[in-house]
Motif scaffolding. Structure first.
Motif: not given
Length: 215
Positions: A2, A74-75, A131, A133-134, A139-143
């Motif tokens: 990111r 990137t997202e 969201y 964002e990590g 964890g590092s992932d978006v949830q």
């Protein structure tokens, strides 16, 4: 990976004091309310930036913060400022935004510990979501904390929407245009920044940013 444009600045704080009756002696002081407000009348907080390598730009124009991320490498792209609000007490964050794709209110990020904070987003079609964002301890992932959804009170077609996120006790309560849209358990905050997030290929505008909190 990111990308972050985070130029830290300490806010001007507005301080309000509670009055007390003569002769009254309370064992505990009343909480003090503090506020940060930026109506984007100038660039004193340093929101303007240019990142041509990632096709991302921010500029203030006539009381509007124009934040564009016209890339898809990137997202998402993040812009935030250090506010210093008390994340352990009640607080409220407000903004008014619009976009041609998907833009959101970003809060609680802290790059020094690898936290991307949380985002309260709303897209062109009027779908809002919340969201993680990590980097916030899970964890590092978006949830996804609140799945994308809409209701008749949400403006569509890229029109303005007022977003408000309240921390009340151990709850996070979200509002769109003064209508409650979610109420979830409060999440762990690693920082006290606030700002905005653009999903890839988004041109977004923000009318203001305000944070109120109790010390």
């Amino acid at each position: 990976m990111r990308k972050i444009a985070s130029l830290l600045a300490i806010t001007g704080l507005v301080l309000f004091f509670s009055s007390c009756e003569r002769g009254r002696h309370d064992p505990y002081p009343y909480p003090t309310q503090r506020s940060f407000v930026d109506e984007f009348t100038d660039n004193r907080m340093g929101w303007n930036f240019a990142d041509p390598a990632n096709n991302a730009y921010g500029s203030i124009n006539s009381g509007i913060y124009m934040f564009d991320y016209n890339d898809d490498a990137t997202e998402a792209y993040y812009v935030s400022k250090f506010i210093g609000f008390n994340r352990y007490n009640d607080f409220t964050i407000y903004t008014r935004i619009r976009s041609n794709n998907n833009m959101g209110l970003l809060f609680g990020d802290n790059s020094s510990v690898g936290s991307y904070g949380y985002s309260f987003t709303i897209d062109y079609d009027g779908y809002y979501a919340l969201y993680d964002e990590g980097g916030n301890g899970y964890g590092s992932d978006v949830q996804t904390l609140v799945e994308p959804q809409t209701n008749p009170n949400v403006a569509r077609n890229g029109n303005w929407n007022e977003l408000r996120l309240e921390q009340r006790g151990n709850r996070w309560i979200g509002f769109v245009n003064d209508v409650q849209v979610f109420n979830i358990p409060a999440q762990d905050l690693k920082g006290t920044n606030a700002g905005f997030v653009d999903i890839k290929n988004t041109e977004g505008d923000a009318d203001y940013l305000q944070v109120d909190w109790l010390e």
